[in-house]
Scaffold this motif. Structure first.
Motif, PDB file in Angstrom:
ATOM      1  N   ASP A 176     -11.949 -48.635  24.085  1.00 20.47           N
ATOM      2  CA  ASP A 176     -11.476 -47.452  24.807  1.00 20.47           C
ATOM      3  C   ASP A 176     -12.665 -46.712  25.408  1.00 20.47           C
ATOM      4  O   ASP A 176     -13.404 -46.020  24.697  1.00 20.47           O
ATOM      5  CB  ASP A 176     -10.702 -46.527  23.866  1.00 20.47           C
ATOM      6  CG  ASP A 176      -9.961 -45.437  24.624  1.00 20.47           C
ATOM      7  OD1 ASP A 176     -10.526 -44.875  25.583  1.00 20.47           O
ATOM      8  OD2 ASP A 176      -8.815 -45.143  24.250  1.00 20.47           O
ATOM      9  N   ASP A 235     -12.891 -44.085  27.416  1.00 18.43           N
ATOM     10  CA  ASP A 235     -12.902 -42.623  27.373  1.00 18.43           C
ATOM     11  C   ASP A 235     -13.226 -42.118  25.975  1.00 18.43           C
ATOM     12  O   ASP A 235     -13.985 -41.164  25.807  1.00 18.43           O
ATOM     13  CB  ASP A 235     -11.557 -42.060  27.847  1.00 18.43           C
ATOM     14  CG  ASP A 235     -11.363 -42.276  29.341  1.00 18.43           C
ATOM     15  OD1 ASP A 235     -12.375 -42.270  30.070  1.00 18.43           O
ATOM     16  OD2 ASP A 235     -10.212 -42.460  29.769  1.00 18.43           O
ATOM     17  N   ALA A 236     -12.651 -42.778  24.971  1.00 17.38           N
ATOM     18  CA  ALA A 236     -12.958 -42.387  23.597  1.00 17.38           C
ATOM     19  C   ALA A 236     -14.438 -42.615  23.321  1.00 17.38           C
ATOM     20  O   ALA A 236     -15.125 -41.739  22.777  1.00 17.38           O
ATOM     21  CB  ALA A 236     -12.109 -43.192  22.612  1.00 17.38           C
ATOM     22  N   HIS A 256     -16.907 -42.694  25.413  1.00 17.27           N
ATOM     23  CA  HIS A 256     -17.681 -41.698  26.160  1.00 17.27           C
ATOM     24  C   HIS A 256     -17.719 -40.365  25.410  1.00 17.27           C
ATOM     25  O   HIS A 256     -18.768 -39.742  25.257  1.00 17.27           O
ATOM     26  CB  HIS A 256     -17.019 -41.516  27.534  1.00 17.27           C
ATOM     27  CG  HIS A 256     -17.950 -41.060  28.606  1.00 17.27           C
ATOM     28  ND1 HIS A 256     -17.546 -40.847  29.894  1.00 17.27           N
ATOM     29  CD2 HIS A 256     -19.268 -40.770  28.599  1.00 17.27           C
ATOM     30  CE1 HIS A 256     -18.569 -40.445  30.625  1.00 17.27           C
ATOM     31  NE2 HIS A 256     -19.626 -40.395  29.854  1.00 17.27           N
ATOM     32  N   SER A 257     -16.550 -39.954  24.889  1.00 17.93           N
ATOM     33  CA  SER A 257     -16.475 -38.656  24.229  1.00 17.93           C
ATOM     34  C   SER A 257     -17.147 -38.671  22.859  1.00 17.93           C
ATOM     35  O   SER A 257     -17.361 -37.635  22.259  1.00 17.93           O
ATOM     36  CB  SER A 257     -15.019 -38.207  24.097  1.00 17.93           C
ATOM     37  OG  SER A 257     -14.391 -38.932  23.068  1.00 17.93           O
ATOM     38  N   LEU A 258     -17.481 -39.866  22.348  1.00 13.05           N
ATOM     39  CA  LEU A 258     -18.176 -39.938  21.052  1.00 13.05           C
ATOM     40  C   LEU A 258     -19.681 -40.075  21.248  1.00 13.05           C
ATOM     41  O   LEU A 258     -20.403 -40.465  20.332  1.00 13.05           O
ATOM     42  CB  LEU A 258     -17.635 -41.118  20.229  1.00 13.05           C
ATOM     43  CG  LEU A 258     -16.195 -40.939  19.739  1.00 13.05           C
ATOM     44  CD1 LEU A 258     -15.651 -42.231  19.158  1.00 13.05           C
ATOM     45  CD2 LEU A 258     -16.119 -39.817  18.701  1.00 13.05           C
ATOM     46  N   GLY A 259     -20.148 -39.758  22.446  1.00 16.64           N
ATOM     47  CA  GLY A 259     -21.591 -39.705  22.667  1.00 16.64           C
ATOM     48  C   GLY A 259     -22.191 -40.967  23.249  1.00 16.64           C
ATOM     49  O   GLY A 259     -23.405 -41.127  23.267  1.00 16.64           O
ATOM     50  N   ILE A 260     -21.340 -41.891  23.718  1.00 19.55           N
ATOM     51  CA  ILE A 260     -21.867 -43.140  24.257  1.00 19.55           C
ATOM     52  C   ILE A 260     -22.033 -43.022  25.770  1.00 19.55           C
ATOM     53  O   ILE A 260     -21.057 -42.746  26.483  1.00 19.55           O
ATOM     54  CB  ILE A 260     -20.932 -44.317  23.920  1.00 19.55           C
ATOM     55  CG1 ILE A 260     -20.795 -44.450  22.402  1.00 19.55           C
ATOM     56  CG2 ILE A 260     -21.456 -45.607  24.541  1.00 19.55           C
ATOM     57  CD1 ILE A 260     -19.826 -45.522  21.950  1.00 19.55           C
ATOM     58  N   ASN A 261     -23.253 -43.209  26.246  1.00 17.33           N
ATOM     59  CA  ASN A 261     -23.490 -43.221  27.680  1.00 17.33           C
ATOM     60  C   ASN A 261     -23.000 -44.562  28.235  1.00 17.33           C
ATOM     61  O   ASN A 261     -23.611 -45.602  28.011  1.00 17.33           O
ATOM     62  CB  ASN A 261     -24.981 -43.026  27.958  1.00 17.33           C
ATOM     63  CG  ASN A 261     -25.266 -42.934  29.439  1.00 17.33           C
ATOM     64  OD1 ASN A 261     -24.671 -43.642  30.253  1.00 17.33           O
ATOM     65  ND2 ASN A 261     -26.173 -42.051  29.794  1.00 17.33           N
TER      66      ASN A 261
END
Ligand SMILES: Nc1ncnc2c1ncn2[C@@H]1O[C@H](COP(=O)(O)OP(=O)(O)OP(=O)(O)O)[C@@H](O)[C@H]1O
Ligand SMILES: [Mg+2]
Lengths: 356, 237
Positions: A205, A207-208, A210-215
């Protein structure tokens, strides 16, 4: 003890022993196998495992389905062969030059294409590979449609001692095997590191993740770079081994599809999936291409050579490998969505459950 | 000092103003309830705050940083994390692995991340589900997994989007307790919820959105006695 076992997850002793035993057997194999055809098939399998393992990092672990990896296979092959044939650069430097060029180009392509998701990314990856194919067809540097034919590979020396003069298939076998083992080890390291977690999170996922700090851009490009290292090396090895490359072999859409098929059939996102896929697919497609299957059907008396079906198969089956690929792919996706490896694991788990 | 300041934030989708000129502040350690009818713009506001998309107008200031234009990964690293109304489990990864992905925001070591993850999994009460694939969890446990995963990023501010949505009363009660426990740890929270009883119980202050605009703000007693709010909820039908 429990926490020890826990930390060693995926690295319990049995699979490691099995792997070491398998690698040893493969290293000894040329001493016992006389048939050059068998070695030839083994080398083709190794090349497929290397490129499949490369694709698997990007497609299998990170979920970015590139159907354009022939581009990097071709760039590796062309770089190595052009340097060797026209600029007298020895291939053991040329292979690395291929890797550098392929990764550099991949990162430019990636920074553009990774904005796209899902089917749009797939289409873009195909388009980019086609651009490279058409470019190679029209460029003086790549010798257009005629391709590049190499004369001799300079002997490989350490000091003054000649290690190999590349006159037989055996050196290619060992080079392939070493790169293959390297690729598998890198995959294992990726799977057991932060990179592997981040790659899989992106696959599951975006978007998930991304929102957990993954560039996203950084990690997709990292996956692409690792992936292209092996794809490019496979290309260089192929070019050196076969001695001839042209756009319709090393930059073809066919080849891109073949790379993906290896992984899907074997099981994507697993260490051994591409190896299993290649072991099945390469001999199968060779048999089709060399008309062995039609001949076997006729020889065994299942189909008469003089019947219309027999004649048709003998004439046409060798051209039908793409069609048969397609059918195989549909069957695997329908009945074994996690590939052969996933299917086998499920069976094993079921057995264990029933036994318990 | 406020940990979060939202200043005149608007978000337009074509001609639709999903948020228009919304402003409020949050103090360190509080629970802010964010309520409003369906389509009021609550999730949109979360998306603007966390960098999912930039606000069309206005500023978001978090912990002294101006957030405009920051991407979600940078926002997370600064210490603001959100859950998703429509849960987003990493389906083919186990529960521990899901939470480890959150924890890896603060460490490069898998070992450390695993320890951090197990701790968070215990906080939400999923410890005996740790090795199960996230995709096979029922909705109640998925919601808890979302919370464990964002907790593992070690946030200063947590934004929870309907973590009780679709849960049965027992599960909702567990989540309420969880939110209160998280407050005890000292993490500031903004909570979107439709369950009025729950939101009145846990919130220190409440902001009411309606048609993208801020309709009211105050403590729970003020909100229940606010005529505009009562009209928006009861008079609308
Ligand atoms: N990406 C988008 N593009 C266009 N319109 C959108 C988009 N996202 C939200 N909207 C619209 O913006 C308005 C606010 O939606 P939002 O999801 O923020 O509401 P909400 O308060 O979270 O509602 P709910 O309680 O149902 O979750 C709705 O009218 C919605 O249709
Ligand atoms: Mg919403």
């Amino acid at each position: 003890m429990r926490s020890f076992m826990h930390n060693m997850r995926g690295a319990s002793v049995f699979p490691i022993l099995l792997t070491v035993a398998g690698a040893t057997a493969l290293f000894l194999l040329p001493n016992f196998v006389e048939s050059t055809y068998a070695l030839h098939i083994m080398i083709l399998i190794f090349i497929s495992v290397i490129m499949g393992t490369g694709w698997n990092i990007l497609g299998g672990y990170t979920g970015q389905y590139s159907v354009g990896h022939a581009a990097y296979f071709g760039i590796g092959a062309y770089t190595t062969l052009i340097l060797m044939q026209y600029h007298q650069v020895a291939p053991w430097y040329g292979v690395w030059a291929g890797v550098v060029v392929a990764v550099a180009i991949a990162l430019v392509v990636g920074s553009i294409c990774f904005r796209l998701r899902g089917p749009y990314f797939v289409l873009a990856s195909i388009a980019v590979a086609e651009i490279f194919r058409v470019t190679a067809l029209n460029l003086r540097l790549t010798n257009g449609a005629e391709g590049i034919l190499i004369t001799d590979i300079p002997p490989f020396k350490i000091g003054n001692a000649v290690v190999t003069d590349f006159m037989s298939k055996v050196p290619f076998y060992y080079i392939g095997l070493v790169i293959l083992i390297f690729a598998i080890i890198v995959t294992w390291m990726v799977q057991n590191s932060k990179l592997g977690y981040y790659f899989q999170a992106i696959r599951e996922d975006q978007d998930a993740a991304h929102s957990l700090g993954i560039n996203l851009t950084t990690y997709k490009n990292a996956a692409l770079a690792i992936s292209v290292v092996f794809t490019s090396m496979a290309g260089s090895l192929y070019g050196l081994y076969v001695g001839f490359i042209d756009p319709s072999t090393v930059l073809a859409l066919d080849l891109s599809v073949h790379i993906v098929m290896i992984c899907i059939i074997g099981g994507i996102g697993t260490i051994w999936g591409p190896a299993i896929g290649a072991v099945i697919l390469v001999p199968f497609s060779e048999a089709l291409r060399s008309n062995m299957i039609a001949q076997a059907l006729i020889d065994s008396g299942i189909i008469s050579e003089n019947s219309r079906i027999g004649a048709f198969l003998k004439d046409q089956l060798s051209h039908a490998h793409v069609l048969i690929y397609g059918i195989l792919l549909v069957i695997v996706i329908l009945y074994m969505p996690d590939g052969i490896l996933g299917f086998a694991r499920k069976l094993l788990a079921k057995r264990r459950k029933e036994a318990a | 000092m406020a940990i979060l300041e939202i200043k005149h934030v608007s978000k337009f989708f074509g001609g639709l103003a999903a948020n228009s000129n919304v402003s409020f502040e949050m103090a360190q350690g509080m629970i802010m309830g964010l309520i409003g009818p369906n389509g009021a713009g609550k999730t949109t506001l979360f998306n603007c705050i966390t960098g999912y998309y930039p606000p069309s107008q206005g500023d978001v200031i978090f912990d002294g940083h101006r957030m405009n234009g920051l991407h979600p990964d940078a926002v997370c690293k600064l210490g603001m994390a959100r859950t998703w109304q429509k849960v987003r489990p990493l389906a083919k990864m186990s529960v521990v692995d899901n939470v480890m992905v959150g924890a890896l925001c603060r460490t490069n070591s898998l070992k450390v991340a695993r320890e951090m993850a197990i701790e968070r999994i215990k906080i939400v009460g999923l410890e005996n589900r740790a090795k199960v694939l996230a995709g096979s969890l029922p909705i109640g446990e998925r919601k808890k997994l979302e919370v464990a995963r964002v907790l593992a990023t070690q946030p200063k501010l947590l934004l929870l989007d309907e973590v009780m949505g679709g849960l049965n009363p027992t599960e909702s009660e567990e989540i309420i307790q969880l939110i209160l426990d998280i407050k005890e740890i000292g993490i500031t929270q903004m909570v979107i919820e439709h369950d009025m009883k729950a939101i009145m119980r846990i919130s220190d202050r409440i902001v009411v959105l309606s048609s993208g605009e801020k309709l009211a703000e105050g403590n729970p007693q003020e909100i229940v006695s606010n005529k505009a709010v009562v009209d928006a909820y009861l008079g609308g039908d």
